[in-house]
Design a protein around this motif. Structure first.
Motif, PDB file in Angstrom:
ATOM      1  N   ASP A  98       0.856  -1.178   0.000  1.00 48.00           N
ATOM      2  CA  ASP A  98       0.000   0.000   0.000  1.00 48.00           C
ATOM      3  C   ASP A  98       0.895   1.232   0.000  1.00 48.00           C
ATOM      4  OD1 ASP A  98      -1.708   2.122   0.564  1.00 48.00           O
ATOM      5  OD2 ASP A  98      -2.916   0.986   1.980  1.00 48.00           O
ATOM      6  N   LEU A  99       0.772   2.072  -1.021  1.00 45.91           N
ATOM      7  CA  LEU A  99       1.627   3.251  -1.133  1.00 45.91           C
ATOM      8  C   LEU A  99       1.477   4.213   0.043  1.00 45.91           C
ATOM      9  CD1 LEU A  99       1.471   4.282  -4.906  1.00 45.91           C
ATOM     10  CD2 LEU A  99       3.306   3.098  -3.712  1.00 45.91           C
ATOM     11  N   THR A 100       0.363   4.140   0.743  1.00 41.58           N
ATOM     12  CA  THR A 100       0.157   5.033   1.878  1.00 41.58           C
ATOM     13  C   THR A 100       0.637   4.410   3.190  1.00 41.58           C
ATOM     14  OG1 THR A 100      -2.105   4.231   2.311  1.00 41.58           O
ATOM     15  CG2 THR A 100      -1.856   6.038   0.735  1.00 41.58           C
ATOM     16  N   GLU A 159       4.085   3.044   4.634  1.00 40.87           N
ATOM     17  CA  GLU A 159       5.515   2.860   4.381  1.00 40.87           C
ATOM     18  C   GLU A 159       6.011   1.507   4.870  1.00 40.87           C
ATOM     19  OE1 GLU A 159       9.872   5.024   4.960  1.00 40.87           O
ATOM     20  OE2 GLU A 159       8.090   5.916   5.877  1.00 40.87           O
ATOM     21  N   ALA A 160       5.421   1.000   5.940  1.00 45.15           N
ATOM     22  CA  ALA A 160       5.862  -0.291   6.463  1.00 45.15           C
ATOM     23  C   ALA A 160       5.688  -1.397   5.425  1.00 45.15           C
ATOM     24  CB  ALA A 160       5.091  -0.631   7.735  1.00 45.15           C
ATOM     25  N   SER A 161       4.603  -1.333   4.642  1.00 40.10           N
ATOM     26  CA  SER A 161       4.386  -2.362   3.619  1.00 40.10           C
ATOM     27  C   SER A 161       5.391  -2.221   2.483  1.00 40.10           C
ATOM     28  CB  SER A 161       2.952  -2.297   3.083  1.00 40.10           C
ATOM     29  OG  SER A 161       2.743  -1.169   2.251  1.00 40.10           O
ATOM     30  N   ILE A 162       5.800  -0.993   2.193  1.00 44.12           N
ATOM     31  CA  ILE A 162       6.831  -0.768   1.169  1.00 44.12           C
ATOM     32  C   ILE A 162       8.175  -1.311   1.647  1.00 44.12           C
ATOM     33  CG2 ILE A 162       8.077   0.990  -0.142  1.00 44.12           C
ATOM     34  CD1 ILE A 162       5.544   2.744   0.071  1.00 44.12           C
ATOM     35  N   ALA A 163       8.510  -1.022   2.901  1.00 41.49           N
ATOM     36  CA  ALA A 163       9.764  -1.506   3.467  1.00 41.49           C
ATOM     37  C   ALA A 163       9.799  -3.029   3.518  1.00 41.49           C
ATOM     38  CB  ALA A 163       9.961  -0.922   4.867  1.00 41.49           C
ATOM     39  N   ALA A 164       8.661  -3.649   3.855  1.00 41.42           N
ATOM     40  CA  ALA A 164       8.598  -5.113   3.902  1.00 41.42           C
ATOM     41  C   ALA A 164       8.818  -5.712   2.523  1.00 41.42           C
ATOM     42  CB  ALA A 164       7.260  -5.554   4.481  1.00 41.42           C
ATOM     43  N   ALA A 165       8.216  -5.103   1.505  1.00 34.33           N
ATOM     44  CA  ALA A 165       8.413  -5.587   0.133  1.00 34.33           C
ATOM     45  C   ALA A 165       9.877  -5.469  -0.276  1.00 34.33           C
ATOM     46  CB  ALA A 165       7.527  -4.798  -0.824  1.00 34.33           C
ATOM     47  N   ALA A 166      10.508  -4.350   0.057  1.00 31.87           N
ATOM     48  CA  ALA A 166      11.914  -4.156  -0.285  1.00 31.87           C
ATOM     49  C   ALA A 166      12.793  -5.189   0.418  1.00 31.87           C
ATOM     50  CB  ALA A 166      12.351  -2.745   0.090  1.00 31.87           C
ATOM     51  N   ALA A 167      12.462  -5.518   1.661  1.00 29.26           N
ATOM     52  CA  ALA A 167      13.234  -6.521   2.393  1.00 29.26           C
ATOM     53  C   ALA A 167      13.123  -7.884   1.723  1.00 29.26           C
ATOM     54  CB  ALA A 167      12.752  -6.592   3.841  1.00 29.26           C
ATOM     55  N   ARG A 168      11.941  -8.217   1.208  1.00 29.27           N
ATOM     56  CA  ARG A 168      11.776  -9.483   0.485  1.00 29.27           C
ATOM     57  C   ARG A 168      12.640  -9.504  -0.763  1.00 29.27           C
ATOM     58  NH1 ARG A 168       6.493 -11.418  -1.571  1.00 29.27           N
ATOM     59  NH2 ARG A 168       7.674 -13.352  -1.735  1.00 29.27           N
ATOM     60  N   ALA A 176      -4.470  16.246  -0.714  1.00 27.32           N
ATOM     61  CA  ALA A 176      -3.593  15.391   0.079  1.00 27.32           C
ATOM     62  C   ALA A 176      -3.638  13.954  -0.418  1.00 27.32           C
ATOM     63  CB  ALA A 176      -3.987  15.462   1.551  1.00 27.32           C
ATOM     64  N   ARG A 177      -4.830  13.490  -0.785  1.00 21.80           N
ATOM     65  CA  ARG A 177      -4.972  12.124  -1.284  1.00 21.80           C
ATOM     66  C   ARG A 177      -4.231  11.939  -2.606  1.00 21.80           C
ATOM     67  NH1 ARG A 177      -5.471   6.744  -0.571  1.00 21.80           N
ATOM     68  NH2 ARG A 177      -6.832   5.760  -2.122  1.00 21.80           N
ATOM     69  N   VAL A 178      -4.390  12.891  -3.511  1.00 22.83           N
ATOM     70  CA  VAL A 178      -3.735  12.794  -4.818  1.00 22.83           C
ATOM     71  C   VAL A 178      -2.216  12.817  -4.665  1.00 22.83           C
ATOM     72  CG1 VAL A 178      -3.394  13.986  -7.008  1.00 22.83           C
ATOM     73  CG2 VAL A 178      -5.693  13.752  -6.076  1.00 22.83           C
ATOM     74  N   PHE A 179      -1.707  13.710  -3.829  1.00 22.55           N
ATOM     75  CA  PHE A 179      -0.257  13.767  -3.622  1.00 22.55           C
ATOM     76  C   PHE A 179       0.244  12.507  -2.916  1.00 22.55           C
ATOM     77  CE2 PHE A 179      -0.359  18.068  -5.036  1.00 22.55           C
ATOM     78  CZ  PHE A 179       0.949  18.394  -5.366  1.00 22.55           C
ATOM     79  N   ALA A 180      -0.550  11.946  -2.014  1.00 25.35           N
ATOM     80  CA  ALA A 180      -0.138  10.732  -1.309  1.00 25.35           C
ATOM     81  C   ALA A 180       0.108   9.583  -2.273  1.00 25.35           C
ATOM     82  CB  ALA A 180      -1.192  10.343  -0.272  1.00 25.35           C
ATOM     83  N   ILE A 181      -0.761   9.452  -3.289  1.00 27.88           N
ATOM     84  CA  ILE A 181      -0.632   8.347  -4.244  1.00 27.88           C
ATOM     85  C   ILE A 181       0.326   8.671  -5.379  1.00 27.88           C
ATOM     86  CG2 ILE A 181      -1.885   6.854  -5.841  1.00 27.88           C
ATOM     87  CD1 ILE A 181      -2.524   6.403  -2.873  1.00 27.88           C
ATOM     88  N   ASN A 182       0.230   9.869  -5.948  1.00 28.02           N
ATOM     89  CA  ASN A 182       0.993  10.197  -7.153  1.00 28.02           C
ATOM     90  C   ASN A 182       2.420  10.655  -6.883  1.00 28.02           C
ATOM     91  OD1 ASN A 182      -1.232   9.592  -8.691  1.00 28.02           O
ATOM     92  ND2 ASN A 182      -1.863  11.711  -8.986  1.00 28.02           N
ATOM     93  N   ILE A 195       4.025  11.091  -3.081  1.00 28.56           N
ATOM     94  CA  ILE A 195       4.672  10.593  -1.871  1.00 28.56           C
ATOM     95  C   ILE A 195       4.883   9.085  -1.943  1.00 28.56           C
ATOM     96  CG2 ILE A 195       4.472  10.399   0.634  1.00 28.56           C
ATOM     97  CD1 ILE A 195       2.786  13.002   0.544  1.00 28.56           C
ATOM     98  N   GLY A 196       3.890   8.358  -2.431  1.00 27.46           N
ATOM     99  CA  GLY A 196       4.023   6.913  -2.545  1.00 27.46           C
ATOM    100  C   GLY A 196       5.222   6.487  -3.384  1.00 27.46           C
TER     101      GLY A 196
END
Length: 233
Positions: free
Chosen positions: A46-48, A50-59, A96-102, A104-105
């Motif tokens: 989930d781009l919103t 960060e923990a899920s992004i970090a977990a994917a990178a660790a894999r 905020a929602r648009v910037f979060a996905i487009n 910041i994510g």
């Protein structure tokens, strides 16, 4: 890009799924990792969050060397909410929602995945942007949040290209405009698309893959359209 593995962020979407399929069919990568918000288990990202992004990178870090990261995510509208047509349509929560996905994510994906790119070879980090994110090419205005979030993404891509070059001066970091693709994102706007310019996801994926395969280190930090033509900042 013939060595190492590839990562597709947004593989549960139309373009991302077709791109991952194209990479599998090409068969030139040791592994194709698929991550997306609608995918389950270890493939969920989930781009919103960060923990899920970090977990994917660790894999990914535990597998073969990484040679390609493709971020195939973006938001233009959601539910009844579409892009702004006038100043009175501006809403802080939607911005905020648009910037979060487009913006910041993808930035958080870069934070966790760019350090995984090897210090040798020509690895690629590519993120979907849009032609309307070009400031100098803006003639119509409107779509304030979408335009601004993609322009901000393009600036970050330039920043990340500079950072990546310090580790490997042959690395490539780019933004890509896929054209208008037959996905949920473009559905409300298909009536205005010129004949022959609405691409199915499979064609769009192959076109983007062709662009990526033709990139050189000198192209890093730039934005390219589906036909390989550079889009001005």
């Amino acid at each position: 890009m013939s060595a190492g593995c590839a990562v597709v962020i947004g593989a549960s979407g139309g373009i991302g799924g077709a791109f991952a399929d194209a990479l599998d069919e090409e068969g030139t990568h040791a592994k194709v990792w698929r991550f997306g918000r609608s995918l389950a288990g270890d493939a969920h990202l989930d781009l919103t969050d960060e923990a899920s992004i970090a977990a994917a990178a660790a894999r990914v870090a535990s597998g073969p060397p990484l040679s390609l990261v493709f971020v195939a995510t973006g938001i233009l509208g959601e539910g009844e909410r579409g892009p702004e047509k006038a100043l009175r349509d501006l809403d802080p929560d939607w911005l905020a929602r648009v910037f979060a996905i487009n913006t910041i994510g993808p930035a958080l994906v870069a934070k966790h995945f760019l350090p995984l790119l090897p210090r040798t070879g020509t690895p690629v980090f590519a993120a979907l942007s849009a032609r309307v994110g070009s400031i100098s090419d803006n003639r119509l205005g409107g779509w304030h949040g979408y335009r601004a979030s993609k322009a901000a993404l393009n600036m970050l891509i330039r920043n990340f290209a500079i950072d990546a070059a310090r580790r490997n001066d042959r690395s490539i970091v780019v933004a890509l405009h896929p054209g208008t693709v037959d996905t949920r994102l473009s559905e409300p706007f298909r009536g205005t698309v010129a004949p022959g310019k609405l691409f199915d996801p499979e064609r769009a994926a192959l076109q983007l893959l062709d662009v990526i395969e033709g990139l050189k280190p000198v192209d890093s930090g730039k934005c390219f359209a589906w036909d390989g033509v550079e889009i001005p900042a």
